[in-house]
Write an enzyme that holds these catalytic residues in place. Structure first.
Site, PDB file in Angstrom:
ATOM      1  N   CYS A   1       5.611 -21.122 -39.847  1.00  0.00           N
ATOM      2  CA  CYS A   1       6.771 -22.007 -39.847  1.00  0.00           C
ATOM      3  C   CYS A   1       8.052 -21.202 -39.604  1.00  0.00           C
ATOM      4  O   CYS A   1       8.913 -21.604 -38.822  1.00  0.00           O
ATOM      5  CB  CYS A   1       6.854 -22.756 -41.168  1.00  0.00           C
ATOM      6  SG  CYS A   1       8.159 -23.998 -41.241  1.00  0.00           S
TER       7      CYS A   1
ATOM      8  N   CYS B   1       4.218 -26.413 -48.230  1.00  0.00           N
ATOM      9  CA  CYS B   1       4.889 -27.657 -48.574  1.00  0.00           C
ATOM     10  C   CYS B   1       4.065 -28.892 -48.247  1.00  0.00           C
ATOM     11  O   CYS B   1       4.219 -29.929 -48.884  1.00  0.00           O
ATOM     12  CB  CYS B   1       6.236 -27.720 -47.857  1.00  0.00           C
ATOM     13  SG  CYS B   1       6.124 -27.631 -46.047  1.00  0.00           S
TER      14      CYS B   1
END
Length: 380
Positions: free
Chosen positions: A123, A219
């Site tokens: 990410c 997440c």
């Protein structure tokens, strides 16, 4: 908001601005958590023009959000509320499609291949830095600031990436792939602060995120159930198979898919009655086989590291390596080039345990991040 309510800190030092902050423009990556909220508040206190940017990374498409996550739902609303309180501009950019393709789907594919991925690094390499970097440039910003706990230190050869002052909060392992060009533009104003002080800053500024729980590392994984995400993204790829003793060849049990296992794992094997504790020592995804053995078989003397990145010059000082985010750095020697995507080998001074393909090996010289890459294979 009365920015004078914030305890006095030197914004020029925190954001390493070239000259006075007035007349400068700072873009802040706002995830909706307390850390990036405080970065935005400190940037606003500096007198610079501040623009908050939030990436909407997921909400739907088979990936469930949860409390303690980031970049979705409530977190976007929190980021917007903080921006409103600070009186700064705020933009939400839809990156759900790119995040799913570059991070979530690759996460699933890595598990199906028998590796143990780290989506947070992917990410940072993609949406969080590459895309935010481009947006900040388009806004004409002088720098891009984030809430990561790392330090940007100006060294003899230019900006260096260093561990945070607070070792319990250090996130340098996840940022080893930062390029030198990115580091020249990035700012990490929280790297020298302890977390309690950051929360105190948020409270003194009246930010709604002051008491918000920290986000989880991964997440998009609800309740830590990695397998459920893989099954949702790649249902056709999950196959049952055998659990095999690597030394005797005996089949000790069955499993519902290699996605449930990682090298070094002991719990959850469900193969009781063995004369000694057994660990996952290897995974053959093609054969759908989980290989187990005694702990001594986890000892690794070296690891092949691919797609490497280097930050700054290689030091004359001894190198240390972390092969898991929570691992203690250990002495290593480097055999081969580092950086520009080259493959290399790191050799451990003493046997290292639980080194899993798919994880990152991050190299340090003291507190400075030298670089790193992905672990592709290991040597006993």
């Amino acid at each position: 908001m009365d920015l004078a309510a914030l305890p006095t800190l030197d914004p020029a030092a925190l954001f390493q601005l070239d000259g006075p902050a007035s007349g400068k423009r700072i873009v802040v990556a706002m995830s909706g958590g307390v850390d990036s909220s405080v970065v935005a508040a400190l940037a606003a206190q500096s007198g610079a023009e501040v623009i908050g940017v939030t990436l909407q990374l997921y909400d739907t498409g088979g990936v469930a959000a949860r409390k303690g996550a980031c970049c979705a739902g409530d977190d976007i609303r929190d980021a917007r509320a903080v921006a409103d309180r600070l009186g700064i501009q705020h933009y939400v950019i839809d990156h759900e499609s790119a995040f799913r393709e570059e991070v979530v789907e690759q996460f699933a594919d890595e598990y199906l291949a028998g590796r143990t991925p780290i989506p947070c690094i992917r990410c940072n390499m993609g949406p969080k830095f590459t895309d935010l970097f481009r947006m900040a440039r388009e806004f004409g910003a002088d720098c891009l600031a984030t809430g990561h706990y790392v330090r940007r230190v100006i060294g003899p050869a230019g900006p260096e990436l260093h561990r945070a002052r607070d070792p319990a909060r250090d996130q340098s392992y996840f940022l080893y792939a930062t390029t030198e060009a990115q580091l020249a533009y990035l700012r990490f104003p929280l790297g020298g602060l302890p977390k309690p002080q950051v929360r105190a800053l948020a409270e003194s500024a009246g930010l709604r995120t002051a008491a918000k729980p920290d986000s989880q590392d991964i997440c998009f994984v609800p309740d830590g159930d990695y397998a459920r995400i893989v099954e949702a993204v790649r249902p056709e790829g999950v196959r049952p198979g055998a659990i095999v003793h690597v030394e005797t060849g005996a089949v000790l049990g069955r499993h519902d898919g290699v996605i449930h296992f990682t090298v070094g794992q002991r719990r959850g094997l469900e193969i009781g009655g063995q004369p000694e504790p057994l660990y996952v020592v290897g995974i053959d995804a093609v054969a759908a086989e989980v290989r187990v053995g005694p702990r001594r078989l986890l000892a690794v003397s070296a690891a092949q590291v691919i797609e490497t990145n280097r930050i700054g010059p290689l030091p004359d000082a001894p190198l240390l390596a972390k092969v898991r985010s929570l691992a203690k750095p250990v002495p290593v020697t480097l055999e081969g080039p580092l950086g520009d995507g080259a493959s290399t080998t790191i050799r451990f001074a003493a046997p290292e345990y639980g080194v899993a393909p798919g994880q990152a090996a991050v190299l340090y010289a003291g507190d400075r991040v030298v670089g790193g890459g992905w672990i592709a294979a290991t040597e006993s």
